[in-house]
Write a protein that holds these residues in place. Structure first.
Motif, mmCIF file in Angstrom:
data_model
loop_
_atom_site.group_PDB
_atom_site.id
_atom_site.type_symbol
_atom_site.label_atom_id
_atom_site.label_comp_id
_atom_site.label_asym_id
_atom_site.label_seq_id
_atom_site.Cartn_x
_atom_site.Cartn_y
_atom_site.Cartn_z
ATOM 1 N N HIS A 58 32.526 -52.526 6.355
ATOM 2 C CA HIS A 58 33.975 -52.361 6.214
ATOM 3 C C HIS A 58 34.321 -51.242 5.210
ATOM 4 N N GLU A 59 33.766 -51.339 4.017
ATOM 5 C CA GLU A 59 34.143 -50.363 2.981
ATOM 6 C C GLU A 59 33.619 -48.964 3.300
ATOM 7 N N HIS A 65 35.845 -47.214 5.667
ATOM 8 C CA HIS A 65 36.980 -46.564 4.988
ATOM 9 C C HIS A 65 36.565 -45.180 4.471
ATOM 10 N N TYR A 102 43.100 -59.924 9.464
ATOM 11 C CA TYR A 102 43.218 -58.863 8.454
ATOM 12 C C TYR A 102 43.327 -57.485 9.121
ATOM 13 N N GLU A 118 43.001 -50.560 8.071
ATOM 14 C CA GLU A 118 42.236 -51.813 8.054
ATOM 15 C C GLU A 118 41.787 -52.174 9.466
HETATM 16 ZN ZN LIG Z 1 39.728 -52.507 3.929
#
Ligand SMILES: [Zn+2]
Length: 254
Positions: free
Chosen positions: A155-156, A159, A208, A215
Motif C-alpha cells: 500500500h505505502e 503511494h 478504505y 487511496e
Molecule cells: Zn494510503
C-alpha cells in the motif's frame, strides 16, 4: 544502463550481497513471494540488495532494526517494481519503523478555510519526497500470512509510485503503450461503483479504497498482488490496467 551505473551495481552486489542463508530464511516466510518463478526470485533478490544498500532504515521508539526486517520490507516492496528498475523508488531515501501503530497530528482545512488539528493513528504513511513510515506490528500481520486485500507495505509503496509524477492522485507515470484515457476511464468508473457499493454496504473490497482516488489506487495494488482473483472478478478493467502498469500477471502465477 550506462557502464558507470553498471559498475556501481556490480560493486554493490559484490560488497553488500545478501547471503543465501539470509535471503532464503527470510523470504520463505513471505507468502506474497511464494508463486514467483526462479528468474523472478533472482531479479527480486538483486533489487532487494540494491534497495537495502540505497535506503536509510531507522527504528523509532526503541524498535530494533535487523537485517531480517530490512529484507521483509525491501523484498515485498520490490515485488511492485520487479519489471522496472530501482529508479522507480528514487527521490526519497528514508524508511522509519515504529514498533506499533503511531499517532500523527495534522493540520486540516475545511471548505470554509477553518484550520483544525486532527490526530490519527496510522499503520503506515508515505510522505511526498519524504520518508515512508511503518508500524512493524502491521507489517508482521500482513507479511507472514495471506490476508486478501491487506498489505501495508504494498500500500505505502504504491503511494510512492503514484507520487513519481507529483502529488498522489491515483495515476502513476504510465508506460508508452498505455493511455491516460483508458487508465482514467477504468479506474474512475470502478471507483464510482465502489463508492456506491460502500454506501450500500455491498463492497467486497476494503471500504478504505473509497476515501479518494489515491487511496483507491493503493488499495487496488494490494488486491492485485494478494487477491488477484477477487480484483479480476469485481473490477476486471482495473486488473487489466494494473497488469499493464506492473507488467505482471499475478492471476497467471496461480
Ligand atoms: Zn494510503
Amino acid at each position: 544502463m550506462k557502464w558507470l551505473e553498471r559498475l556501481r551495481v556490480y560493486w554493490i552486489l559484490r560488497k553488500h550481497a545478501l547471503s543465501d542463508r539470509d535471503w532464503f530464511e527470510v523470504t520463505r516466510k513471505l507468502p506474497l513471494l511464494e508463486s514467483l518463478d526462479s528468474s523472478e526470485k533472482a531479479r527480486l533478490r538483486l533489487l532487494t540488495t540494491l534497495f537495502i544498500y540505497q535506503k536509510a532504515f531507522s527504528g523509532a521508539q526503541g524498535f530494533e532494526l535487523t537485517l531480517e526486517v530490512k529484507i521483509i520490507i525491501a523484498a515485498q516492496a520490490c515485488l511492485e517494481i520487479l519489471t522496472f528498475d530501482l529508479s522507480a523508488f528514487d527521490g526519497w531515501s528514508e524508511i522509519i519503523i515504529y514498533p506499533d501503530a503511531f499517532r500523527v497530528k495534522r493540520e486540516t482545512q475545511n471548505e470554509s478555510g477553518v484550520v483544525s488539528t486532527e490526530s490519527r493513528v496510522l499503520s503506515g504513511e508515505a510522505w511526498q519526497k519524504g520518508p515512508l513510515i511503518f508500524s512493524w506490528k502491521d507489517i508482521e500481520r500482513d507479511s507472514f500470512q495471506k490476508r486478501e486485500g491487506h498489505h501495508v507495505v504494498l500500500h505505502e509503496f504504491a503511494h510512492k509510485l503514484d507520487m513519481l509524477n507529483g502529488r498522489a492522485n491515483g495515476m502513476p507515470p504510465l508506460h508508452p503503450e498505455m493511455t491516460v484515457t483508458e487508465w482514467t476511464d477504468s479506474l474512475s468508473t470502478a471507483y464510482e461503483k465502489l463508492c456506491k457499493r460502500v454506501e450500500r454496504h455491498h463492497a467486497r473490497i476494503d471500504a478504505y479504497a473509497a476515501t479518494n482516488p489515491a487511496e483507491f489506487f493503493a488499495v487496488m495494488c494490494e488486491y492485485f498482488f494478494t487477491a488477484p482473483e477477487l480484483l479480476f472478478e469485481r473490477y476486471p478493467q482495473v486488473y487489466g490496467q494494473l497488469k499493464g502498469y506492473f507488467r505482471q500477471d499475478p492471476l497467471a502465477r496461480g
